[in-house]
Design an enzyme around this catalytic site. Structure first.
Site: not given
Length: 464
Positions: A40-41, A79, A83, A139, A141, A164, A224, A276-277, A297
């Site tokens: 994540d991130d 996010c 997904r 996660k 989301h 998150s 994240h 994811d980004n 992001k």
């Protein structure tokens, strides 16, 4: 009959692979196990095998040396959309997830309470048609309603958070809950332990399903913000907390790969690692790096969407390959369906089957890439050319420190054209020099946006 739209972005002129290894002579028989690890991130420049001077990732570096490292792999700007793309093989607006979803809290209104519709066919549901056991750890989301949770979307079991890790009571949200399937185990769990607990759950599932094909989706909450490392990793890197956190994720990957060998299933397991980004740059030293790319992001500049991607499958994917072929999260569902001989959804997809590229380094067919953000087509790429259509985007005005968020400002772009082959950092706008290319890509972008607006499907809403 199902239809698969050509996903986005690969022209032979930009496709190349540096092949430094050879596949095994006789790969294992039977459908492979699949482990998909999503961070994540995590930014493009956050792994040492992608050039990070700050973070050491020995296990991921080894994974890359034993498989394929991709340099032009794309997620989406935030996010939930990423997904949705991963699990459905579709652009986020097509399945009604143009933006981040979450529970009631600050900045949320009734029209923002939605999730992935149960009518969508997800990757675990596809793999179950081929006899796979499925589990998710981490996660989710994609909606916190009972109808939208993982065990109603194709996963046999789930352990993790519904959204998150920054959606906390002190930020105006309900308690953050740690779930097993649909049962609440803890409220506001100790986040120092999340990566370790996710890893233990993943290992337990692997051990339980070692004798049958399994699909394991590990979606880390880190890095994240707020970021946390366990006691074993806190301070280990000597490069600050962010490097410690990424180091712990690297350690988790190492434990998973070691367990595959211990279980005797390493040669028949496909492992995928990505993000994811891009990085949440306004958090400064608690954020990652986009490497050579612009912004992060929340944007459709390369730094917001181009992410690390490593694929390892002993005996099938040649070792030490660096692929410059563009690909995306939306490609994973059709690719994994082809590999496992699972049944594809009947609904329209946007992803492409990359099996031949993974196993024989063959380039997929050429197609435009669509950079969607909040349902809008901000940019479109064909070959080396990327056209930014007029849109508003955020940039970092003031960098934060030690978990305190900095400030963004916003600006409108004009119509801007970049040569990603010679200018991957999107520094030099050459729209004035190539007006015919601008006109061509403007017309293409308008057509693609109109088609998406006409074809997009609804999200689930709690009034249904």
């Amino acid at each position: 009959m199902h239809r698969i739209l050509p996903l986005i972005f690969c022209l032979a002129a930009l496709t190349s692979c540096d092949n430094a290894g050879k596949p095994a002579q006789k790969p294992p028989e039977g459908p492979p196990n699949i482990i998909l690890i999503l961070t994540d991130d995590l930014g493009y420049g956050d792994l040492s095998c992608y050039g990070s001077p700050r973070v050491r990732t020995a296990h991921l570096d080894l994974m890359a040396s034993e498989g394929m490292k991709m340099t032009s792999f794309y997620a989406f700007p935030s996010c939930s959309p990423s997904r949705a793309a991963l699990l459905t093989g579709c652009y986020p607006p097509r399945v009604g997830i143009p933006d981040v979803v979450g529970p009631p809290g600050p900045h949320w209104t009734a029209d923002k309470q939605y999730g992935l519709h149960p009518n969508e066919t997800t990757l675990p549901e596809v793999l179950k048609t081929a006899g796979y056991a499925t589990a998710m750890v981490g996660k989710w989301h994609l909606g916190h309603f009972p109808e939208t949770m993982p065990t109603r979307q194709g996963f046999d079991q789930f352990f993790g958070l519904p959204y998150s890790n920054d959606m906390l009571p002190e930020q105006g949200y309900p308690d953050l809950i740690l779930l097993r399937n649909t049962d609440t185990l803890e409220r506001n769990p100790d986040q120092h332990l999340l990566t370790e607990r996710y890893t233990e759950e993943a290992l337990a599932f692997m051990r339980a399903k070692r004798d049958s094909p399994f699909f394991l989706y590990v979606a880390h909450s880190m890095p994240h913000v707020p970021i946390f490392a366990s006691e074993a990793f806190d301070g280990r890197s000597g490069q600050g907390l962010y490097a410690d956190v990424v180091g712990e994720i690297d350690g988790s990957v190492g434990r998973i790969l070691a367990e595959l060998k211990a279980l005797g299933v390493d040669d028949n397991t496909l492992v995928i690692f990505t993000s994811d980004n891009g990085p949440w740059l306004t958090y400064g030293n608690h954020a990652g790096s986009a490497g050579p790319f612009r912004e992060g992001k929340g944007t459709t500049w390369e730094g917001g969407m181009r992410v690390p991607m490593i694929v390892r499958w002993p005996g099938r994917i040649p070792a030490a390959v660096v692929s410059h072929t563009p690909a995306s999260l939306t490609d994973l569902l059709p690719t994994l369906a082809a590999i496992t001989k699972a049944e594809l959804p009947e609904k329209k997809l946007d992803g492409r089957d990359l099996t031949a590229h993974f196993t024989h380094l063959m380039a997929p067919a050429a197609a435009p890439m669509c950079y969607y953000r909040s349902g809008n087509l901000d940019a479109v790429r064909v070959g080396k050319w990327k056209l930014h259509r007029s849109h508003n985007f955020r940039f970092v005005k003031e960098v934060g420190d030690d978990g305190v968020r900095g400030k963004y400002d916003y600006v409108d772009t004009g119509v801007e054209l970049y040569d990603l082959q010679g200018d991957p950092g999107e520094i030099y706008n050459v729209a004035d020099k190539f007006p015919e290319k601008v006109a061509e890509l403007e017309a293409l972008g308008a057509r693609l946006q109109a088609e998406m607006d006409a074809e997009k499907r609804p999200a689930f809403r709690p009034t249904e």
